[in-house]
Scaffold this motif. Structure first.
Motif, PDB file in Angstrom:
ATOM      1  N   LYS A 156      42.667  68.309  42.769  1.00 11.14           N
ATOM      2  CA  LYS A 156      42.732  69.590  42.069  1.00 11.14           C
ATOM      3  C   LYS A 156      43.379  69.404  40.693  1.00 11.14           C
ATOM      4  O   LYS A 156      44.401  68.740  40.563  1.00 11.14           O
ATOM      5  CB  LYS A 156      43.544  70.588  42.894  1.00 11.14           C
ATOM      6  N   GLY A 157      42.724  69.945  39.679  1.00  7.62           N
ATOM      7  CA  GLY A 157      43.249  69.881  38.327  1.00  7.62           C
ATOM      8  C   GLY A 157      42.876  68.620  37.566  1.00  7.62           C
ATOM      9  O   GLY A 157      43.190  68.505  36.393  1.00  7.62           O
ATOM     10  N   ASN A 158      42.199  67.667  38.195  1.00  7.48           N
ATOM     11  CA  ASN A 158      41.799  66.435  37.527  1.00  7.48           C
ATOM     12  C   ASN A 158      40.283  66.482  37.324  1.00  7.48           C
ATOM     13  O   ASN A 158      39.518  66.259  38.259  1.00  7.48           O
ATOM     14  CB  ASN A 158      42.196  65.218  38.363  1.00  7.48           C
ATOM     15  N   TYR A 159      39.841  66.777  36.115  1.00  9.00           N
ATOM     16  CA  TYR A 159      38.410  66.931  35.848  1.00  9.00           C
ATOM     17  C   TYR A 159      37.638  65.628  36.051  1.00  9.00           C
ATOM     18  O   TYR A 159      36.425  65.633  36.224  1.00  9.00           O
ATOM     19  CB  TYR A 159      38.154  67.496  34.452  1.00  9.00           C
ATOM     20  N   MET A 160      38.310  64.474  36.049  1.00 10.44           N
ATOM     21  CA  MET A 160      37.642  63.188  36.263  1.00 10.44           C
ATOM     22  C   MET A 160      37.451  62.880  37.749  1.00 10.44           C
ATOM     23  O   MET A 160      36.768  61.939  38.102  1.00 10.44           O
ATOM     24  CB  MET A 160      38.423  62.070  35.583  1.00 10.44           C
ATOM     25  N   SER A 161      38.059  63.660  38.608  1.00 14.57           N
ATOM     26  CA  SER A 161      37.962  63.466  40.048  1.00 14.57           C
ATOM     27  C   SER A 161      36.750  64.253  40.551  1.00 14.57           C
ATOM     28  O   SER A 161      36.788  65.478  40.626  1.00 14.57           O
ATOM     29  CB  SER A 161      39.257  63.960  40.709  1.00 14.57           C
ATOM     30  N   GLN A 162      35.663  63.538  40.876  1.00 12.11           N
ATOM     31  CA  GLN A 162      34.396  64.195  41.205  1.00 12.11           C
ATOM     32  C   GLN A 162      33.646  63.453  42.294  1.00 12.11           C
ATOM     33  O   GLN A 162      33.804  62.250  42.449  1.00 12.11           O
ATOM     34  CB  GLN A 162      33.495  64.229  39.972  1.00 12.11           C
TER      35      GLN A 162
END
Length: 183
Positions: free
Chosen positions: A43-49
């Motif tokens: 959550k909150g990490n746009y690179m975590s996908q």
């Protein structure tokens, strides 16, 4: 007051369930990572996908910087299969030394290893179990794709003490990922 508490509970449940919608679940039969690990976007990490991409007739399930509930992170995983994601079994598409890879990096120095690199070498088929309908967004359309595969993986482990070790094991990988395409 009771209605306010119910509303807060429902909103919290909705936010939590949306956060856990996409995941990669890996079960290692043996080796240093033995057991089942479920990784979610942080959550909150746009690179975590966790995604699926279609390129030149092949699909690629891939994810980066996913975390387990206890803070264990998979740095990257990908798996290629032939064709577009549709329900059923798909042959694996080989790339480089295998038909996909994964790696773990011990960023917080909490594991006995510095890095683990793995290649899926068995190249078994990937089964897609569910594909949702496309939903239109402003720029892209999106859908969710679920599936699984079981395969042999070769892990190259670089330990904190500088030693290296290669382990071969079998894994089962289950996933629910996001697929998006430009309109």
């Amino acid at each position: 007051m009771k209605q306010l508490l119910i509303l807060v509970f429902l909103c919290g449940t909705t936010v939590f369930s949306q956060n856990k919608k996409h995941f990669i679940k890996i079960t290692f039969n043996d080796g240093p990572l033995q057991g089942t690990h479920t990784f979610y976007p942080e959550k909150g990490n746009y690179m975590s996908q966790a995604n699926l991409e279609l390129f030149e007739g092949a699909s690629n399930v891939n994810a980066s910087k996913l975390m387990t509930a206890d803070g264990f992170q998979i740095h990257y995983i990908n798996r290629h299969f032939a064709g577009e994601a549709s329900e059923g079994t798909h042959d694996t598409k080989k790339f480089t030394s295998g038909c996909g890879s994964l790696n773990f990096i011990d960023g917080n120095n909490s594991q006995p290893y510095k890095k683990i690199d793995g290649d899926f070498t068995g190249c078994s088929p990937t089964t897609i179990t569910k594909v949702s309908a496309w939903k239109d967004g402003i720029v892209k359309k999106r859908r969710t794709v679920s599936g699984h595969f079981e395969d042999t993986i070769q892990l190259k482990i670089r330990n904190d003490d500088g030693s290296e070790k290669t382990v071969e094991t079998t894994v089962k990988v289950e996933f629910t990922v996001n697929e998006s395409r430009r309109k």
